[in-house]
Scaffold this active site. Structure first.
Site, PDB file in Angstrom:
ATOM      1  N   TYR A   4      12.743  -1.086  -2.251  1.00 21.91           N
ATOM      2  CA  TYR A   4      11.458  -1.511  -1.710  1.00 21.91           C
ATOM      3  C   TYR A   4      11.945  -2.945  -0.751  1.00 21.91           C
ATOM      4  O   TYR A   4      10.400  -3.143   0.549  1.00 21.91           O
ATOM      5  CB  TYR A   4      10.499  -2.022  -2.724  1.00 21.91           C
ATOM      6  CG  TYR A   4      10.061  -0.162  -3.519  1.00 21.91           C
ATOM      7  CD1 TYR A   4       9.663   0.501  -2.591  1.00 21.91           C
ATOM      8  CD2 TYR A   4      10.366  -0.232  -4.205  1.00 21.91           C
ATOM      9  CE1 TYR A   4       8.747   1.821  -3.421  1.00 21.91           C
ATOM     10  CE2 TYR A   4       9.583   0.713  -5.071  1.00 21.91           C
ATOM     11  CZ  TYR A   4       9.755   2.199  -4.468  1.00 21.91           C
ATOM     12  OH  TYR A   4       9.498   3.586  -5.183  1.00 21.91           O
ATOM     13  N   TYR A  60       2.240   4.922  -2.303  1.00 15.63           N
ATOM     14  CA  TYR A  60       1.688   4.571  -2.906  1.00 15.63           C
ATOM     15  C   TYR A  60       2.484   3.499  -2.368  1.00 15.63           C
ATOM     16  O   TYR A  60       1.991   2.212  -3.126  1.00 15.63           O
ATOM     17  CB  TYR A  60       1.521   5.164  -4.497  1.00 15.63           C
ATOM     18  CG  TYR A  60       2.636   4.890  -4.940  1.00 15.63           C
ATOM     19  CD1 TYR A  60       2.412   3.473  -6.010  1.00 15.63           C
ATOM     20  CD2 TYR A  60       3.906   5.512  -4.962  1.00 15.63           C
ATOM     21  CE1 TYR A  60       3.662   3.139  -6.681  1.00 15.63           C
ATOM     22  CE2 TYR A  60       4.877   5.281  -5.819  1.00 15.63           C
ATOM     23  CZ  TYR A  60       4.955   4.436  -6.740  1.00 15.63           C
ATOM     24  OH  TYR A  60       5.658   3.979  -7.600  1.00 15.63           O
ATOM     25  N   ARG A  61       3.657   3.233  -2.190  1.00 17.09           N
ATOM     26  CA  ARG A  61       4.583   2.120  -2.197  1.00 17.09           C
ATOM     27  C   ARG A  61       6.028   3.076  -1.168  1.00 17.09           C
ATOM     28  O   ARG A  61       6.299   3.856  -1.189  1.00 17.09           O
ATOM     29  CB  ARG A  61       5.084   0.934  -3.346  1.00 17.09           C
ATOM     30  CG  ARG A  61       5.907   2.175  -4.433  1.00 17.09           C
ATOM     31  CD  ARG A  61       6.054   1.265  -5.727  1.00 17.09           C
ATOM     32  NE  ARG A  61       6.593   0.460  -5.625  1.00 17.09           N
ATOM     33  CZ  ARG A  61       7.150  -0.459  -6.798  1.00 17.09           C
ATOM     34  NH1 ARG A  61       6.781   0.453  -7.916  1.00 17.09           N
ATOM     35  NH2 ARG A  61       8.162  -1.362  -6.872  1.00 17.09           N
TER      36      ARG A  61
END
Length: 520
Positions: A91, A464-465
């Site tokens: 991420y 969601y991310r």
């Protein structure tokens, strides 16, 4: 977004002045601005190695030092990018959205306060899942953790990014109870009951009086979380469950429709994840052992890998926690529901308090072996995720699977995916396994991800991310009423942080000062 190939919006003179002040405040040993330091905070799984380079990093040990850092940053108009431990691999790791930002590394802050009677902890951001596990083990393991697949990371940081685990407490964000936060003006705020001095209920009641602010600081850039209260799961009397394998891709829909009502009614309290064969195989083998052909794996190769490791197209582990008598009754219901689906294999598992504890995520034991999938292709491996939120519907999941699997084949990628249950939703976690030493592959990754984002948006699904590279793209899909949510976030951001100091661009929230940095 700003990258190293474009001019940094941060003035060099301001950065140099801030660095001198940081060294005066923290000591030179806790200020990191050499080229080696900068490289160490870059994203190791980046799709574009030239992007998101930090100017340096500072590592405070106290709230007072954080306040001092914030004041220096405001004085010099230097943006900060707070990280807890910087292990958010896939991420963005420890890298900032805005190139030239200074990393605010909170990994030195490792205090743990434990309320054994009530089963709560108050943690600083530097506490990893391994740290907390070792601490609880030293206290007799009266409470269990919920851990993600990468337990190197911060417990606080994972909850702040809506990370998930495997036990009934697996939705980590929902277990937050009270925070301490340094605001962009350096004011220290405690949320919930913590707003009362010396409150004994700070970690017991989430809401306090008036607006509840805890979730405002989740996936946002509105403040720096320096302490977080979390609820822990009491050690259960027993654990029962089963590991199941299913043979065909089309088994996914019926499996979801069988699990969903059990999850919604509360018989199944954990957050089970249905994973495909590569999710299992990529941690125990590498691609070159099976083929040297480019493009997505053929059905023949997939069949050979599945036969070797005796895994289904899909697998799922279901667990029941609590009183033994209750678990036995619930297990009978679960067993009947699963047997109707005719799985290719079922392996039961049981545990009673006092017996040796199985060292798995299902018992809250920290783990990192899932990260081995980064070596699937060899070379400088890595992965990046694409994770839209779906309804708990077998037909919706099958349509999403077919749509996404076709895209993997179209872009020549090997399909690793899972469907993770919440109480009412599914998260379709797709991992894109990388070989950063394969330039041709890396050229395909960005258009592939952007296509997946567009495909999901066409169905009304959003992630969601997401990775740093795609925060603006994902934020743009939340477009109701002319991007009203964006406008609300920006109003709050500019009110709380008029200098745009804290994490500009986080979750697609850009302060007015850096508005031009938003990706088109």
């Amino acid at each position: 977004m700003a990258t190293e190939t474009t001019p940094s919006p941060i003035a060099a003179a301001a950065l140099a002045a801030a660095r001198r002040s940081f060294e005066s405040l923290l000591g030179a040993q806790n200020v990191f601005f050499t080229e080696e330091d900068q490289a160490s905070y870059q994203d190791k799984f980046a799709v574009r190695d030239e992007g998101h380079h930090p100017a340096g990093a500072v590592a405070p040990a106290t709230v007072e030092e954080i306040q001092g850092i914030v004041r220096i940053a405001r004085e010099n108009k230097v943006p900060l990018w707070p990280i807890s431990r910087g292990k958010n691999l896939g991420y963005g790791g420890s890298a900032p959205v805005l190139a030239g930002s200074v990393i605010l590394d909170l990994s030195r802050m490792q205090k743990i306060e434990y309320d054994e009677e009530n089963g709560t902890v108050l943690l600083e951001p530097g506490v990893s899942f391994y740290d907390l596990y070792d601490f609880l083990k030293s206290k007799g393991m009266k409470h269990w953790l919920s851990v993600p697949g990468n337990s190197w990371g911060s417990v606080v940081g994972n909850a702040l990014d809506r990370g998930v685990g495997y036990t009934p407490y697996g939705e980590h964000t929902s277990r937050i109870c009270g925070m301490e936060v340094v605001m962009p003006d350096a004011m220290v705020v405690r949320t919930g009951m913590g707003a009362l001095s010396n409150s004994p209920t700070w970690q017991l009641y989430r809401y306090g009086f008036g607006p509840c602010w805890d979730q405002l600081f989740v996936q946002s850039n509105f403040g720096i979380v320096t302490k977080m209260g979390l609820w822990l799961m009491p050690e259960p009397e027993s654990l029962m469950g089963m590991d199941l394998e299913f043979d065909k891709p089309e088994d996914l829909g019926p499996l979801i429709d069988a699990i969903a009502p059990l999850r919604r009614e509360g018989l199944l309290q954990q957050s089970p994840t249905i994973g495909n064969w590569l999710r299992a195989a990529a941690v125990v083998t590498t691609r070159d052992q099976w083929t040297d052909k480019p493009g997505a794996l053929s059905d023949d190769v997939i069949a050979a890998i599945r036969k070797k490791f005796n895994v289904g197209w899909w697998g799922v582990s279901l667990r029941l926690y609590g009183r033994e008598s209750v678990n036995k009754a619930a297990y009978a219901i679960l067993e009947e529901a699963m047997n109707r689906l005719k799985p290719m294999s079922v392996v039961p598992t049981t545990w009673k308090r006092g017996e040796p504890l199985e060292a798995t995520g299902w018992t809250g034991t920290p783990l990192t072996f899932p990260m081995q999938n980064a070596n699937w292709h060899g070379g400088r491996g890595g992965h990046i995720g694409f994770s839209p939120v779906l309804p708990q519907s077998g037909s919706a999941a099958m349509a999403q699977f077919r749509r996404t699997y076709d895209r993997y084949k179209e872009y020549g990628m090997d399909y690793q995916a899972s469907f993770a249950f919440g109480e009412r939703h599914l998260i379709n976690v797709n991992a894109i396994l990388l070989d950063k030493d394969d330039p041709e592959m890396m050229q395909r990754v960005d258009p592939f991800i952007r296509t997946l984002i567009a495909d999901a948006k066409a169905q009304g699904y959003g992630e969601y991310r997401t990775h740093l590279d795609y925060m603006d793209a994902v934020e743009a899909t939340y477009d109701f009423n002319g991007h009203a949510l964006r406008r609300l976030n920006e109003q709050v951001k500019n009110a709380l942080d008029p200098d745009g100091i804290l994490a500009p661009g986080k979750s697609g929230i850009w302060p007015g000062r850096y508005a031009k940095e938003r990706a088109a």
